[in-house]
Write an enzyme that holds these catalytic residues in place. Structure first.
Site, short mmCIF file in Angstrom:
data_model
loop_
_atom_site.label_atom_id
_atom_site.label_comp_id
_atom_site.label_asym_id
_atom_site.label_seq_id
_atom_site.Cartn_x
_atom_site.Cartn_y
_atom_site.Cartn_z
CE1 TYR A 152 -3.24 2.97 0.69
CE2 TYR A 152 -2.23 3.18 2.85
CZ TYR A 152 -3.07 3.66 1.87
OH TYR A 152 -3.76 4.83 2.08
N1 NAD Z 1 -9.08 7.09 5.72
C1 NAD Z 1 -7.81 7.19 6.09
O1 NAD Z 1 -7.50 7.11 7.29
C2 NAD Z 1 -6.72 7.42 5.07
C3 NAD Z 1 -5.40 7.53 5.54
C4 NAD Z 1 -4.39 7.75 4.62
C5 NAD Z 1 -4.68 7.88 3.28
N2 NAD Z 1 -5.97 7.74 2.85
C6 NAD Z 1 -6.22 7.88 1.41
O2 NAD Z 1 -7.29 8.80 1.24
C7 NAD Z 1 -8.07 8.45 0.12
C8 NAD Z 1 -9.53 8.30 0.49
O3 NAD Z 1 -9.65 7.29 1.49
P1 NAD Z 1 -11.03 6.85 2.13
O4 NAD Z 1 -10.77 6.53 3.55
O5 NAD Z 1 -12.08 7.82 1.78
O6 NAD Z 1 -11.27 5.46 1.37
P2 NAD Z 1 -12.58 4.86 0.69
O7 NAD Z 1 -12.25 3.44 0.36
O8 NAD Z 1 -13.77 5.12 1.55
O9 NAD Z 1 -12.74 5.71 -0.63
C9 NAD Z 1 -12.07 5.42 -1.83
C10 NAD Z 1 -13.08 5.49 -2.96
O10 NAD Z 1 -12.38 5.26 -4.18
C11 NAD Z 1 -13.17 4.43 -4.99
N3 NAD Z 1 -12.26 3.66 -5.85
C12 NAD Z 1 -11.34 2.75 -5.45
N4 NAD Z 1 -10.69 2.25 -6.51
C13 NAD Z 1 -11.22 2.86 -7.60
C14 NAD Z 1 -10.96 2.75 -9.01
N5 NAD Z 1 -10.03 1.92 -9.47
N6 NAD Z 1 -11.67 3.53 -9.85
C15 NAD Z 1 -12.63 4.40 -9.38
N7 NAD Z 1 -12.92 4.51 -8.07
C16 NAD Z 1 -12.22 3.75 -7.19
C17 NAD Z 1 -13.94 3.52 -4.06
O11 NAD Z 1 -15.16 3.02 -4.62
C18 NAD Z 1 -14.19 4.44 -2.87
O12 NAD Z 1 -15.46 5.05 -2.94
C19 NAD Z 1 -7.45 7.17 -0.45
O13 NAD Z 1 -6.56 7.53 -1.48
C20 NAD Z 1 -6.68 6.61 0.73
O14 NAD Z 1 -5.62 5.79 0.33
C21 NAD Z 1 -6.99 7.52 3.72
#
Ligand code: NAD
Length: 342
Positions: A152
């Site tokens: 990741y």
């Molecule tokens: N939530 C956290 O604590 C956290 C921490 C560090 C980084 N992030 C990053 O922040 C971003 C948002 O995270 P989140 O917690 O909202 O996650 P989440 O999984 O709720 O949201 C990600 C969204 O992206 C969509 N998605 C995934 N792959 C896809 C693809 N190939 N094509 C189109 N859509 C796609 C999914 O359907 C989902 O709705 C991500 O990039 C994640 O890596 C989140």
């Protein structure tokens, strides 16, 4: 009014960000594939709320489909692009590595190719505290991030590096956020807060890894959104570093590119986090202490000074308050859900 293209709007963070942008009167094209990594009904429910705003136009498609991305960009004609869609989750990357290459590496590459033609005034991308690996804390944006310990993290680091090359070659002002354990209402079912509340309300025990001796720089989602909204207007200009008290700017020497931690720099122990949930739910948690999981790190702790220098803002919602908001939402959502299912 600004025109935005936001990817990942059916996701936890993307939903909150898009809702804020729409409430502020901006136009948002939301790109999301509604993947089944977790319950798609939760994602559809988030999108349904966004669809109540006249300024929202959803595009349901995959990042791997470059033609669909291009169409979405044509529809949006964006001044600002915010890329949040990804395969998230540290532990799942050990089980399902292919998803991370497809969504995060190929998907982000496609986005960059499309953005190159669009030439927004600012491109902002979601990276993660995981890029710091098990390095010394507090994590600072100028630290070397060359030793990822999960795939990741490696895919997010690859996205940061690809974006840097595009920022340089095509002069696209680019900001990479590094998010730290984000939590709040509408949160992800695979993350600790959702799992713990779910278990405690059902009378099941909670599993604490690292024998419960872990610390996280938990960031309340509204605080993150505030920070992101402020950064939209702080597009990096090459050769124009900001003054950071006792810190350093991560601005690239060759491109309009910088990384910024989005967190308050106030880590909280896992046991204290569970205590906050006990308080908010009125239930005692039966704790099962387990060893560290592969890829886990004991502590995340952000240096918040670059964010403060850029925006004058420091995320500061206390965990007790943020957890209470989550529990209120959870009870409401699961109640509504149960009522619909019966
Ligand atoms: N939530 C956290 O604590 C956290 C921490 C560090 C980084 N992030 C990053 O922040 C971003 C948002 O995270 P989140 O917690 O909202 O996650 P989440 O999984 O709720 O949201 C990600 C969204 O992206 C969509 N998605 C995934 N792959 C896809 C693809 N190939 N094509 C189109 N859509 C796609 C999914 O359907 C989902 O709705 C991500 O990039 C994640 O890596 C989140």
């Amino acid at each position: 009014m600004t025109r935005f293209l936001v990817t990942g709007t059916a996701g936890f963070i993307g939903f909150h960000l898009a809702r804020r942008l729409l409430a502020d009167g901006h136009a948002v094209v939301g790109f999301d594939a509604i993947t089944d990594y977790y319950d798609p009904r939760l994602k559809r429910a988030r999108h349904a709320l966004l669809e109540q705003f006249a300024g929202f136009r959803p595009v349901i498609a995959r990042l791997e489909d470059e033609a669909a991305l291009r169409k979405a960009a044509d529809l949006a004609a964006p001044e600002v692009v915010i890329h949040l869609a990804a395969q998230a989750g540290v532990r799942y990357s050990i089980e399902a590595p292919h998803a991370y290459i497809g969504h995060n590496v190929v998907g982000s590459f496609n986005l960059l190719e499309v953005v190159r033609g669009v030439r927004p005034r600012h491109l902002l991308l979601a990276s993660t505290s995981s890029v710091y690996g098990g390095g010394p804390t507090p994590f600072r944006e100028t630290d070397r991030v060359d030793w990822p310990i999960t795939l990741y993290a490696a895919t997010k680091k690859a996205m940061e590096a690809m974006a840097h090359s595009y920022a340089h070659l095509w002069r696209i002002p680019t900001t990479c956020f590094r998010f730290f354990t984000v939590y709040g209402p509408w949160g992800r079912p695979d993350m600790a807060l959702f799992k713990f509340v779910d278990a405690m309300l059902a009378g099941r025990p909670v599993e604490l890894y690292g024998q419960g001796d872990m610390r996280r720089d938990f960031t309340y989602v509204d605080d993150l959104v505030e920070a992101v909204v402020r950064l939209v207007d702080r597009a990096p200009r090459q050769g124009a570093p900001v003054m950071v008290e006792d810190g350093a700017d991560s601005l690239s020497p060759v491109a309009p590119w910088r990384a910024v931690n989005i967190a308050g720099g106030m880590p909280v122990g896992l046991q204290d986090f569970v205590a906050a949930i006990e308080h908010a739910t009125g239930r005692r948690a039966e704790r099962i202490l387990l060893p560290m999981q592969p890829g886990d790190i004991r502590e995340t702790h952000a240096d918040h000074r670059l964010l403060a220098a850029l925006t004058g803002y420091r995320p500061a919602t206390p965990v007790a308050e943020g957890v209470r908001h989550f529990v209120d939402w959870y009870l409401d959502y699961s109640g509504a859900h149960a009522a619909r299912a019966s």
